[in-house]
Scaffold this motif. Structure first.
Motif, mmCIF file in Angstrom:
data_model
loop_
_atom_site.group_PDB
_atom_site.id
_atom_site.type_symbol
_atom_site.label_atom_id
_atom_site.label_comp_id
_atom_site.label_asym_id
_atom_site.label_seq_id
_atom_site.Cartn_x
_atom_site.Cartn_y
_atom_site.Cartn_z
ATOM 1 N N GLN A 62 0.732 -1.267 -0.013
ATOM 2 C CA GLN A 62 0.006 0.049 0.107
ATOM 3 C C GLN A 62 0.945 1.244 -0.214
ATOM 4 O OE1 GLN A 62 -3.375 -0.339 -0.245
ATOM 5 N NE2 GLN A 62 -2.938 -2.182 -0.331
ATOM 6 N N LEU A 63 0.360 2.128 -0.784
ATOM 7 C CA LEU A 63 1.095 3.483 -0.890
ATOM 8 C C LEU A 63 0.772 4.396 0.365
ATOM 9 C CD1 LEU A 63 3.055 5.110 -3.013
ATOM 10 C CD2 LEU A 63 1.149 5.850 -3.730
ATOM 11 N N THR A 64 2.001 4.819 1.206
ATOM 12 C CA THR A 64 1.792 5.348 2.370
ATOM 13 C C THR A 64 1.426 6.852 2.301
ATOM 14 O OG1 THR A 64 3.908 5.896 2.957
ATOM 15 C CG2 THR A 64 3.039 3.509 3.449
ATOM 16 N N THR A 65 2.042 7.467 1.303
ATOM 17 C CA THR A 65 2.070 9.071 1.072
ATOM 18 C C THR A 65 1.812 9.513 -0.192
ATOM 19 O OG1 THR A 65 3.980 8.720 2.899
ATOM 20 C CG2 THR A 65 3.417 11.072 1.964
ATOM 21 N N VAL A 66 0.446 10.053 -0.578
ATOM 22 C CA VAL A 66 0.313 10.513 -1.831
ATOM 23 C C VAL A 66 -0.125 11.980 -1.673
ATOM 24 C CG1 VAL A 66 -1.035 8.176 -2.497
ATOM 25 C CG2 VAL A 66 -2.301 10.145 -1.303
ATOM 26 N N THR B 229 2.906 17.206 4.256
ATOM 27 C CA THR B 229 3.570 18.000 5.063
ATOM 28 C C THR B 229 5.141 17.645 4.738
ATOM 29 O OG1 THR B 229 3.687 16.428 6.928
ATOM 30 C CG2 THR B 229 1.741 18.008 6.854
ATOM 31 N N LEU B 230 5.898 18.518 5.315
ATOM 32 C CA LEU B 230 7.337 18.306 5.268
ATOM 33 C C LEU B 230 7.766 16.806 6.149
ATOM 34 C CD1 LEU B 230 10.260 18.681 4.518
ATOM 35 C CD2 LEU B 230 10.522 20.377 6.393
ATOM 36 N N GLU B 231 7.153 16.674 7.285
ATOM 37 C CA GLU B 231 7.313 15.600 8.225
ATOM 38 C C GLU B 231 6.729 14.262 7.401
ATOM 39 O OE1 GLU B 231 5.847 18.496 9.269
ATOM 40 O OE2 GLU B 231 7.746 19.176 10.365
ATOM 41 N N GLN B 232 5.832 14.244 6.849
ATOM 42 C CA GLN B 232 5.204 13.340 6.165
ATOM 43 C C GLN B 232 6.320 12.806 4.929
ATOM 44 O OE1 GLN B 232 1.390 14.845 5.400
ATOM 45 N NE2 GLN B 232 0.474 13.341 6.479
ATOM 46 N N GLY B 233 6.573 14.008 4.287
ATOM 47 C CA GLY B 233 7.632 13.809 2.860
ATOM 48 C C GLY B 233 8.985 12.915 3.823
ATOM 49 N N VAL C 1 13.505 16.776 2.336
ATOM 50 C CA VAL C 1 12.763 15.664 2.323
ATOM 51 C C VAL C 1 13.984 14.563 1.980
ATOM 52 C CG1 VAL C 1 11.106 14.260 0.784
ATOM 53 C CG2 VAL C 1 10.802 16.726 1.210
ATOM 54 N N GLY C 2 14.845 14.865 1.166
ATOM 55 C CA GLY C 2 15.871 13.972 0.924
ATOM 56 C C GLY C 2 16.585 13.493 2.123
ATOM 57 N N ASN C 3 16.792 14.451 3.036
ATOM 58 C CA ASN C 3 17.557 14.157 4.384
ATOM 59 C C ASN C 3 16.860 12.959 5.053
ATOM 60 O OD1 ASN C 3 19.554 15.956 3.841
ATOM 61 N ND2 ASN C 3 18.797 17.744 5.478
ATOM 62 N N GLY C 4 15.579 12.778 5.061
ATOM 63 C CA GLY C 4 15.126 11.572 5.594
ATOM 64 C C GLY C 4 15.652 10.359 5.388
ATOM 65 N N VAL D 231 6.889 10.875 -2.923
ATOM 66 C CA VAL D 231 8.306 10.519 -2.907
ATOM 67 C C VAL D 231 8.581 9.476 -3.673
ATOM 68 C CG1 VAL D 231 10.278 10.350 -1.488
ATOM 69 C CG2 VAL D 231 8.601 11.782 -0.876
ATOM 70 N N GLU D 232 9.882 9.339 -4.363
ATOM 71 C CA GLU D 232 10.397 8.357 -5.021
ATOM 72 C C GLU D 232 11.730 8.361 -4.897
ATOM 73 O OE1 GLU D 232 10.352 5.927 -9.363
ATOM 74 O OE2 GLU D 232 9.226 7.963 -9.203
ATOM 75 N N LEU D 233 12.573 7.139 -4.706
ATOM 76 C CA LEU D 233 13.987 7.106 -4.508
ATOM 77 C C LEU D 233 14.854 6.070 -5.233
ATOM 78 C CD1 LEU D 233 16.310 8.067 -2.111
ATOM 79 C CD2 LEU D 233 15.575 5.902 -1.106
ATOM 80 N N GLU D 234 15.741 6.404 -5.748
ATOM 81 C CA GLU D 234 16.794 5.486 -6.441
ATOM 82 C C GLU D 234 17.973 5.492 -5.529
ATOM 83 O OE1 GLU D 234 17.462 6.793 -10.246
ATOM 84 O OE2 GLU D 234 15.472 6.662 -10.821
ATOM 85 N N VAL D 235 18.817 4.372 -5.599
ATOM 86 C CA VAL D 235 19.791 4.185 -4.639
ATOM 87 C C VAL D 235 20.841 3.448 -5.532
ATOM 88 C CG1 VAL D 235 20.891 3.007 -2.709
ATOM 89 C CG2 VAL D 235 18.969 3.773 -2.765
ATOM 90 N N VAL D 236 22.350 3.708 -5.437
ATOM 91 C CA VAL D 236 23.295 2.727 -5.857
ATOM 92 C C VAL D 236 24.212 2.342 -4.790
ATOM 93 C CG1 VAL D 236 25.363 2.892 -7.574
ATOM 94 C CG2 VAL D 236 23.229 4.236 -8.158
ATOM 95 N N ALA D 237 24.429 1.305 -4.671
ATOM 96 C CA ALA D 237 25.127 0.784 -3.616
ATOM 97 C C ALA D 237 26.247 -0.218 -4.062
ATOM 98 C CB ALA D 237 24.146 0.013 -2.700
ATOM 99 N N GLU D 238 27.511 -0.005 -3.097
ATOM 100 C CA GLU D 238 28.591 -1.158 -3.678
ATOM 101 C C GLU D 238 28.240 -2.312 -2.730
ATOM 102 O OE1 GLU D 238 32.970 0.009 -4.116
ATOM 103 O OE2 GLU D 238 32.562 -0.245 -2.031
ATOM 104 N N ILE D 239 28.448 -3.632 -3.383
ATOM 105 C CA ILE D 239 28.378 -4.798 -2.540
ATOM 106 C C ILE D 239 29.777 -5.711 -2.462
ATOM 107 C CG2 ILE D 239 25.752 -4.971 -2.930
ATOM 108 C CD1 ILE D 239 26.442 -6.908 -5.082
ATOM 109 N N ALA D 240 29.760 -6.490 -1.560
ATOM 110 C CA ALA D 240 30.880 -7.250 -1.354
ATOM 111 C C ALA D 240 30.619 -8.431 -2.593
ATOM 112 C CB ALA D 240 31.048 -7.782 -0.096
#
Length: 152
Positions: free
Chosen positions: A46-50, A58-62, A109-112, A143-152
């Protein structure tokens, strides 16, 4: 301390990997990196924040939505990498914030997500980041987020 132990210490757990909304995969490995597709603030399917920051969200919700997106991204990375403890470094975050034209706190928002990465990974969580305001995101997510991670 392992990433799994740190998550437990923070009272967090990774969710099931969110099912893609279209023709793509949640994450893909390229060499020693895993790149995620955009992750939405989904909890148990379920999408939590629309809506838009600067209007009905609100900023806090973001900020909370960004944290949820991050946990979803870590789940996708862990599934591709063979476990969350194989993540050795967070390289980059890209945060998309659905916002009104006068909303300018996309970095907050990104700081979250960024601050949660720091809590989980310590120095291995120091990353580069973009936080971008957009007019609309899939399913009207805030909000939508992409991540690039280094793995072992």
């Amino acid at each position: 301390m392992t990433v799994t132990e740190r998550l437990g210490e923070l009272g967090l757990s990774l969710p099931e990997v969110a099912k893609p909304l279209a023709a793509y995969v949640p994450a893909t490995r390229v060499g020693n990196q895993v790149w995620t597709s955009g992750q939405l603030p989904m909890v148990r399917g379920q999408l939590t924040t629309v809506g838009k920051l600067g209007a009905e969200v609100t900023l806090e919700q973001g900020v909370e939505a960004a944290r949820t997106c991050l946990l979803n991204a870590l789940a996708a990375i862990a599934a591709e990498a063979g476990g969350v403890d194989r993540i050795t470094r967070i390289v980059k975050l890209v945060v998309f914030v659905a916002s009104t034209p006068d909303f300018t706190d996309q970095p907050k928002v990104g700081n979250g997500a960024s601050e949660l990465v720091g809590e989980i990974f310590g120095d291995a969580g120091l990353h580069v980041r973009s936080a971008v305001g957009v007019s609309v995101l899939p399913l009207d997510a805030a909000v939508e987020l992409e991540v690039v991670a280094e793995i072992a």
